[in-house]
Design a protein around this motif. Structure first.
Motif, PDB file in Angstrom:
ATOM      1  N   UNK A  85       0.847  -1.197   0.000  1.00  0.00           N
ATOM      2  CA  UNK A  85       0.000   0.000   0.000  1.00  0.00           C
ATOM      3  C   UNK A  85       0.885   1.250   0.000  1.00  0.00           C
ATOM      4  N   UNK A  86       0.620   2.156  -0.940  1.00  0.00           N
ATOM      5  CA  UNK A  86       1.367   3.405  -1.036  1.00  0.00           C
ATOM      6  C   UNK A  86       0.815   4.407  -0.022  1.00  0.00           C
ATOM      7  N   UNK A  87       1.721   5.037   0.726  1.00  0.00           N
ATOM      8  CA  UNK A  87       1.358   6.062   1.708  1.00  0.00           C
ATOM      9  C   UNK A  87       2.094   7.348   1.362  1.00  0.00           C
ATOM     10  N   UNK A  88       1.348   8.349   0.908  1.00  0.00           N
ATOM     11  CA  UNK A  88       1.938   9.657   0.622  1.00  0.00           C
ATOM     12  C   UNK A  88       1.303  10.755   1.474  1.00  0.00           C
ATOM     13  N   UNK A  89       0.428  10.370   2.411  1.00  0.00           N
ATOM     14  CA  UNK A  89      -0.350  11.361   3.150  1.00  0.00           C
ATOM     15  C   UNK A  89      -0.160  11.354   4.662  1.00  0.00           C
ATOM     16  N   UNK A  90       0.423  10.314   5.222  1.00  0.00           N
ATOM     17  CA  UNK A  90       0.529  10.239   6.684  1.00  0.00           C
ATOM     18  C   UNK A  90       1.462  11.333   7.205  1.00  0.00           C
ATOM     19  N   UNK A  91       1.302  11.732   8.469  1.00  0.00           N
ATOM     20  CA  UNK A  91       2.200  12.737   9.049  1.00  0.00           C
ATOM     21  C   UNK A  91       3.664  12.301   9.006  1.00  0.00           C
ATOM     22  N   UNK A  92       3.923  11.009   9.201  1.00  0.00           N
ATOM     23  CA  UNK A  92       5.301  10.497   9.146  1.00  0.00           C
ATOM     24  C   UNK A  92       5.916  10.771   7.779  1.00  0.00           C
ATOM     25  N   UNK A  93       5.166  10.483   6.719  1.00  0.00           N
ATOM     26  CA  UNK A  93       5.655  10.682   5.351  1.00  0.00           C
ATOM     27  C   UNK A  93       5.787  12.167   5.035  1.00  0.00           C
ATOM     28  N   UNK A  94       4.823  12.960   5.445  1.00  0.00           N
ATOM     29  CA  UNK A  94       4.864  14.388   5.137  1.00  0.00           C
ATOM     30  C   UNK A  94       6.061  15.085   5.775  1.00  0.00           C
ATOM     31  N   UNK A  95       6.640  14.470   6.827  1.00  0.00           N
ATOM     32  CA  UNK A  95       7.813  15.044   7.487  1.00  0.00           C
ATOM     33  C   UNK A  95       9.047  15.011   6.581  1.00  0.00           C
ATOM     34  N   UNK A  96       9.079  14.091   5.592  1.00  0.00           N
ATOM     35  CA  UNK A  96      10.253  13.998   4.718  1.00  0.00           C
ATOM     36  C   UNK A  96       9.923  13.969   3.232  1.00  0.00           C
ATOM     37  N   UNK A  97       8.642  13.993   2.874  1.00  0.00           N
ATOM     38  CA  UNK A  97       8.276  13.967   1.453  1.00  0.00           C
ATOM     39  C   UNK A  97       8.921  15.135   0.729  1.00  0.00           C
ATOM     40  N   UNK A  98       9.398  14.880  -0.458  1.00  0.00           N
ATOM     41  CA  UNK A  98      10.101  15.889  -1.241  1.00  0.00           C
ATOM     42  C   UNK A  98      11.610  15.823  -1.084  1.00  0.00           C
ATOM     43  N   UNK A  99      12.081  14.957  -0.189  1.00  0.00           N
ATOM     44  CA  UNK A  99      13.523  14.785  -0.010  1.00  0.00           C
ATOM     45  C   UNK A  99      14.150  14.308  -1.317  1.00  0.00           C
ATOM     46  N   UNK A 100      15.380  14.739  -1.551  1.00  0.00           N
ATOM     47  CA  UNK A 100      16.096  14.351  -2.763  1.00  0.00           C
ATOM     48  C   UNK A 100      17.281  13.460  -2.431  1.00  0.00           C
ATOM     49  N   UNK A 101      17.654  12.653  -3.409  1.00  0.00           N
ATOM     50  CA  UNK A 101      18.835  11.791  -3.338  1.00  0.00           C
ATOM     51  C   UNK A 101      19.500  11.887  -4.700  1.00  0.00           C
ATOM     52  N   UNK A 102      20.701  12.476  -4.745  1.00  0.00           N
ATOM     53  CA  UNK A 102      21.356  12.791  -6.007  1.00  0.00           C
ATOM     54  C   UNK A 102      22.704  12.090  -6.135  1.00  0.00           C
ATOM     55  N   UNK A 103      22.947  11.530  -7.313  1.00  0.00           N
ATOM     56  CA  UNK A 103      24.191  10.826  -7.628  1.00  0.00           C
ATOM     57  C   UNK A 103      24.867  11.551  -8.782  1.00  0.00           C
ATOM     58  N   UNK A 104      26.104  12.007  -8.548  1.00  0.00           N
ATOM     59  CA  UNK A 104      26.867  12.709  -9.576  1.00  0.00           C
ATOM     60  C   UNK A 104      28.143  11.928  -9.853  1.00  0.00           C
ATOM     61  N   UNK A 105      28.395  11.615 -11.120  1.00  0.00           N
ATOM     62  CA  UNK A 105      29.579  10.883 -11.539  1.00  0.00           C
ATOM     63  C   UNK A 105      30.398  11.779 -12.466  1.00  0.00           C
ATOM     64  N   UNK A 106      31.646  12.045 -12.080  1.00  0.00           N
ATOM     65  CA  UNK A 106      32.540  12.900 -12.867  1.00  0.00           C
ATOM     66  C   UNK A 106      33.834  12.145 -13.144  1.00  0.00           C
ATOM     67  N   UNK A 107      34.407  12.418 -14.300  1.00  0.00           N
ATOM     68  CA  UNK A 107      35.706  11.849 -14.620  1.00  0.00           C
ATOM     69  C   UNK A 107      36.785  12.829 -14.167  1.00  0.00           C
ATOM     70  N   UNK A 108      37.673  12.346 -13.288  1.00  0.00           N
ATOM     71  CA  UNK A 108      38.764  13.161 -12.754  1.00  0.00           C
ATOM     72  C   UNK A 108      40.048  12.333 -12.844  1.00  0.00           C
ATOM     73  N   UNK A 109      41.006  12.810 -13.634  1.00  0.00           N
ATOM     74  CA  UNK A 109      42.284  12.109 -13.805  1.00  0.00           C
ATOM     75  C   UNK A 109      42.100  10.635 -14.175  1.00  0.00           C
ATOM     76  N   UNK A 110      41.158  10.362 -15.077  1.00  0.00           N
ATOM     77  CA  UNK A 110      40.944   9.006 -15.555  1.00  0.00           C
ATOM     78  C   UNK A 110      40.166   8.111 -14.598  1.00  0.00           C
ATOM     79  N   UNK A 111      39.736   8.651 -13.479  1.00  0.00           N
ATOM     80  CA  UNK A 111      38.950   7.884 -12.518  1.00  0.00           C
ATOM     81  C   UNK A 111      37.563   8.521 -12.398  1.00  0.00           C
TER      82      UNK A 111
END
Length: 146
Positions: A85-111
């Motif tokens: 069951x999807x929960x997008x409305x509970x107070x627990x969820x609303x405390x962190x909804x909209x949080x982001x998780x970002x992954x950035x991959x860059x080439x630096x000196x061949x690594x």
């Protein structure tokens, strides 16, 4: 919300690191520190729904906010999934909804420089600060294997 930042340098091309991060067989390996049996369900298209699930089928409901393969992937978290069951409305969820998780991959000196930035609630800060370095060590190990 609190912002956490993690990074590691990997001796592999960013395309390979990208594949390790989001590959069907490698994703459960590197996310094991978070939860045994972790899985992700999505079609990997920008704007698409993402289900981050544990071994019991519970987890987080998110979406792909931005995708620039193989350099950047941003998730926006919207809710929980409990017993299917999807929960997008509970107070627990609303405390962190909209949080982001970002992954950035860059080439630096061949690594590849892998940077992860995420929003967490204060009470989850310690857990993620402990688990993310362990997970990224596995990403590094898997990526550097021939």
């Amino acid at each position: 919300m609190k912002k956490l930042h993690f990074n590691t340098t990997i001796n592999a091309p960013r395309e390979k690191v990208w594949d390790i991060l989001w590959g069907e067989t490698s994703y459960p390996k590197w996310t094991k520190p978070f939860n045994e049996g972790s899985a992700v369900e999505t079609d990997w298209q920008e704007g698409s729904e993402v289900k981050f699930l544990d071994g019991e089928g519970n987890g987080m409901l998110s979406s792909i906010a931005v995708k620039r393969e193989p350099e950047y992937l941003s998730f926006k978290h919207h809710g929980n999934i409990i017993n299917g069951v999807k929960d997008t409305e509970s107070p627990e969820v609303k405390a962190w909804a909209g949080a982001e998780e970002n992954y950035t991959l860059s080439t630096v000196n061949g690594q590849t420089e892998l940077k992860v930035d995420l929003d967490v609630t204060e009470d989850h800060s310690g857990i993620f600060s402990d688990m993310f370095p362990k997970a990224l060590a596995i990403v590094k190990e898997l990526s550097e294997q021939s």
